[in-house]
Scaffold this motif. Structure first.
Motif, PDB file in Angstrom:
ATOM      1  N   ALA A   7      -9.168  17.075 -75.512  1.00 35.15           N
ATOM      2  CA  ALA A   7      -8.563  17.317 -74.307  1.00 35.15           C
ATOM      3  C   ALA A   7      -9.265  16.864 -72.967  1.00 35.15           C
ATOM      4  CB  ALA A   7      -8.370  18.784 -73.987  1.00 35.15           C
ATOM      5  N   TYR A   8     -10.495  16.988 -73.185  1.00 31.21           N
ATOM      6  CA  TYR A   8     -11.364  16.350 -71.868  1.00 31.21           C
ATOM      7  C   TYR A   8     -10.904  14.883 -71.552  1.00 31.21           C
ATOM      8  CZ  TYR A   8     -15.173  14.875 -69.085  1.00 31.21           C
ATOM      9  OH  TYR A   8     -15.871  14.210 -68.199  1.00 31.21           O
ATOM     10  N   PHE A  13      -8.534  12.433 -65.911  1.00 27.46           N
ATOM     11  CA  PHE A  13      -8.375  11.961 -64.590  1.00 27.46           C
ATOM     12  C   PHE A  13      -7.663  12.896 -63.562  1.00 27.46           C
ATOM     13  CE2 PHE A  13      -4.512  12.739 -67.149  1.00 27.46           C
ATOM     14  CZ  PHE A  13      -3.332  12.813 -66.148  1.00 27.46           C
ATOM     15  N   LEU A  14      -7.335  14.250 -64.053  1.00 28.06           N
ATOM     16  CA  LEU A  14      -6.726  15.048 -63.160  1.00 28.06           C
ATOM     17  C   LEU A  14      -7.542  15.472 -61.991  1.00 28.06           C
ATOM     18  CD1 LEU A  14      -4.524  17.421 -65.535  1.00 28.06           C
ATOM     19  CD2 LEU A  14      -3.704  16.034 -63.874  1.00 28.06           C
ATOM     20  N   GLY A  15      -8.960  15.554 -62.326  1.00 30.34           N
ATOM     21  CA  GLY A  15      -9.653  16.017 -61.188  1.00 30.34           C
ATOM     22  C   GLY A  15      -9.708  14.997 -59.975  1.00 30.34           C
ATOM     23  N   ASN A  16      -9.890  13.766 -60.547  1.00 30.24           N
ATOM     24  CA  ASN A  16     -10.242  12.616 -59.399  1.00 30.24           C
ATOM     25  C   ASN A  16      -8.827  12.491 -58.951  1.00 30.24           C
ATOM     26  OD1 ASN A  16     -12.573  12.384 -60.360  1.00 30.24           O
ATOM     27  ND2 ASN A  16     -12.121  10.595 -61.859  1.00 30.24           N
ATOM     28  N   GLU A 107     -14.544  15.256 -61.866  1.00 33.79           N
ATOM     29  CA  GLU A 107     -14.590  15.296 -63.288  1.00 33.79           C
ATOM     30  C   GLU A 107     -14.831  16.615 -63.761  1.00 33.79           C
ATOM     31  OE1 GLU A 107     -17.581  13.389 -66.677  1.00 33.79           O
ATOM     32  OE2 GLU A 107     -16.584  12.085 -65.405  1.00 33.79           O
ATOM     33  N   SER A 108     -15.710  17.230 -63.065  1.00 29.98           N
ATOM     34  CA  SER A 108     -15.919  18.708 -63.375  1.00 29.98           C
ATOM     35  C   SER A 108     -15.580  20.107 -62.423  1.00 29.98           C
ATOM     36  CB  SER A 108     -17.719  18.751 -63.558  1.00 29.98           C
ATOM     37  OG  SER A 108     -18.210  18.622 -62.063  1.00 29.98           O
TER      38      SER A 108
END
Length: 177
Positions: A7-8, A13-16, A107-108
């Motif tokens: 899943a990670y 890409f969603l965070g960026n 990313e985090s």
């Protein structure tokens, strides 16, 4: 069900993408308060640093770091045109009269260097608990803003018209440089 590592890797890409979307909101002067559905007046500005990354075809990465209070973002906008994403951004958030500064990593979603509005220092033991609660309140205010913006981003990103409306608006913004 996806395991955590899968899943990670699938959705990291969603965070960026989210941070790039925030930069888009700021640069196109879109009002933040209506997105948050709050009575507070909330504004966001790019602070003194932004980091972009562009994955190159041979598994290498190009990393662009822009720092400084008076730094121009031209190199960052050029990187966006080449396909880069914002991976870290320093933001200044103003909620009514309270000013916050922090850096968020895509990313985090780690928020680092959070500077909240100043509180009155007291050496009285019975007032320390109140000061801690006030500082905690300030931290939670910023978390609420970022969480709500992320939910609004996900709402738009998963909407049926994302490719025709939202994504096209971001591409037009990038193309305007």
């Amino acid at each position: 069900m996806l395991d955590i590592a899968t899943a990670y890797n699938k959705y990291k890409f969603l965070g960026n993408d989210f941070l790039t979307w925030i930069w888009f909101l700021i640069e196109t002067d879109q009002k933040i308060s209506p997105l948050l559905k709050t009575k507070d007046v909330v504004t966001l500005d790019v602070g003194n640093s932004i980091v972009l990354e562009n994955k190159l075809g041979d598994k290498s990465k190009e990393k662009i770091t822009i720092k400084g209070d008076q730094a121009g973002l031209e190199e960052g906008t050029t990187a966006l045109k080449k396909g880069a994403w914002v991976t870290q951004i320093n933001l200044t958030c103003k909620i009514n009269e309270d000013k916050y500064k922090f850096t968020i990593k895509g990313e985090s979603f780690n928020i680092t260097g959070l500077k909240t509005p100043k509180t009155e220092l007291s050496k009285k033991e019975d007032e320390i608990e109140g000061l801690v609660l006030e500082k905690s309140f300030f931290c939670f205010k910023i978390f609420e803003v970022i969480d709500t913006l992320f939910l609004k981003y996900l709402e738009q990103r998963t909407a049926d018209d994302w490719n025709n409306k939202g994504l096209q608006d971001v591409k037009n913004w990038i193309g305007s440089f």
